[in-house]
Write a protein that holds these residues in place. Structure first.
Motif, PDB file in Angstrom:
ATOM      1  N   CYS A  88       0.834  -1.195   0.000  1.00 36.21           N
ATOM      2  CA  CYS A  88       0.000   0.000   0.000  1.00 36.21           C
ATOM      3  C   CYS A  88       0.876   1.255   0.000  1.00 36.21           C
ATOM      4  CB  CYS A  88      -0.902   0.004   1.235  1.00 36.21           C
ATOM      5  SG  CYS A  88      -1.905   1.489   1.412  1.00 36.21           S
ATOM      6  N   MET A 107      -1.447  -5.632   0.139  1.00 31.79           N
ATOM      7  CA  MET A 107      -2.706  -5.415  -0.558  1.00 31.79           C
ATOM      8  C   MET A 107      -3.191  -6.709  -1.186  1.00 31.79           C
ATOM      9  SD  MET A 107      -1.938  -1.670  -2.195  1.00 31.79           S
ATOM     10  CE  MET A 107      -3.409  -1.660  -3.131  1.00 31.79           C
ATOM     11  N   ASP A 156      -7.486  -3.209  -6.202  1.00 33.30           N
ATOM     12  CA  ASP A 156      -6.531  -3.544  -5.148  1.00 33.30           C
ATOM     13  C   ASP A 156      -6.995  -2.883  -3.855  1.00 33.30           C
ATOM     14  OD1 ASP A 156      -4.711  -4.908  -6.898  1.00 33.30           O
ATOM     15  OD2 ASP A 156      -4.195  -2.936  -7.691  1.00 33.30           O
ATOM     16  N   GLN A 157      -7.053  -3.682  -2.771  1.00 34.74           N
ATOM     17  CA  GLN A 157      -7.470  -3.158  -1.474  1.00 34.74           C
ATOM     18  C   GLN A 157      -6.400  -3.453  -0.437  1.00 34.74           C
ATOM     19  OE1 GLN A 157     -10.926  -4.923   0.391  1.00 34.74           O
ATOM     20  NE2 GLN A 157     -11.342  -3.033   1.495  1.00 34.74           N
ATOM     21  N   CYS A 158      -6.092  -2.432   0.351  1.00 31.84           N
ATOM     22  CA  CYS A 158      -5.106  -2.567   1.412  1.00 31.84           C
ATOM     23  C   CYS A 158      -5.707  -3.326   2.591  1.00 31.84           C
ATOM     24  CB  CYS A 158      -4.644  -1.179   1.866  1.00 31.84           C
ATOM     25  SG  CYS A 158      -3.516  -1.247   3.273  1.00 31.84           S
ATOM     26  N   GLN A 206      -7.567  -0.296   4.412  1.00 29.62           N
ATOM     27  CA  GLN A 206      -8.751  -0.608   3.598  1.00 29.62           C
ATOM     28  C   GLN A 206      -8.892   0.287   2.369  1.00 29.62           C
ATOM     29  OE1 GLN A 206     -10.640  -3.392   4.378  1.00 29.62           O
ATOM     30  NE2 GLN A 206      -9.026  -3.638   5.883  1.00 29.62           N
ATOM     31  N   LEU A 261      -8.727   1.634  -1.431  1.00 31.17           N
ATOM     32  CA  LEU A 261      -8.934   0.987  -2.721  1.00 31.17           C
ATOM     33  C   LEU A 261      -8.088   1.688  -3.764  1.00 31.17           C
ATOM     34  CD1 LEU A 261     -12.811   0.605  -2.718  1.00 31.17           C
ATOM     35  CD2 LEU A 261     -11.116  -1.148  -2.229  1.00 31.17           C
ATOM     36  N   TYR A 262      -7.441   0.914  -4.613  1.00 28.50           N
ATOM     37  CA  TYR A 262      -6.557   1.463  -5.637  1.00 28.50           C
ATOM     38  C   TYR A 262      -6.883   0.829  -6.971  1.00 28.50           C
ATOM     39  CZ  TYR A 262      -4.187   3.194  -1.576  1.00 28.50           C
ATOM     40  OH  TYR A 262      -3.917   3.834  -0.399  1.00 28.50           O
ATOM     41  N   LEU A 264     -18.305  -4.094  -5.425  1.00 22.80           N
ATOM     42  CA  LEU A 264     -17.355  -3.946  -4.324  1.00 22.80           C
ATOM     43  C   LEU A 264     -17.849  -4.649  -3.070  1.00 22.80           C
ATOM     44  CD1 LEU A 264     -16.450  -0.186  -4.857  1.00 22.80           C
ATOM     45  CD2 LEU A 264     -15.181  -2.191  -5.622  1.00 22.80           C
ATOM     46  N   ILE A 300     -15.642  -5.483   0.303  1.00 20.33           N
ATOM     47  CA  ILE A 300     -15.121  -4.505   1.263  1.00 20.33           C
ATOM     48  C   ILE A 300     -15.720  -4.777   2.635  1.00 20.33           C
ATOM     49  CG2 ILE A 300     -15.035  -2.058   1.875  1.00 20.33           C
ATOM     50  CD1 ILE A 300     -15.128  -1.465  -1.111  1.00 20.33           C
TER      51      ILE A 300
END
Length: 79
Positions: A3, A10, A21-23, A27, A29-30, A75, A78
């Motif tokens: 991240c 991630m 991509d989520q950390c 948390q 989002l990329y 999503l 999440i």
């Protein structure tokens, strides 16, 4: 992947052909270049399809459809 915000690891998820991509830590989002545009196109297609379907159903079904959303569906991973 790491991240860029908090340096935690991630996880990559794939939804409707779009990789997000989520950390694990913050948390966040990329999206890679072009993926936001893919989400916008998929969202437009999703709502266009939902509008066609709701025209043929009763009011109760319409209300339920309005509660469902594209980004909630795409999503749903999440926390």
């Amino acid at each position: 992947m790491i991240c860029p915000k908090c340096n935690d690891s991630m996880v990559t998820y794939e939804r409707n052909g779009v990789h997000v991509d989520q950390c694990r830590g913050c948390q966040g989002l990329y999206l890679d270049p072009g993926e936001l545009e893919q989400l916008v196109r998929a969202s437009s297609k999703y709502y266009r399809h939902k509008r066609k379907g709701t025209e043929e159903h009763d009011d109760k079904k319409r209300k339920r459809d309005k509660d469902d959303g594209f980004f909630e569906d795409i999503l749903d991973f999440i926390i």
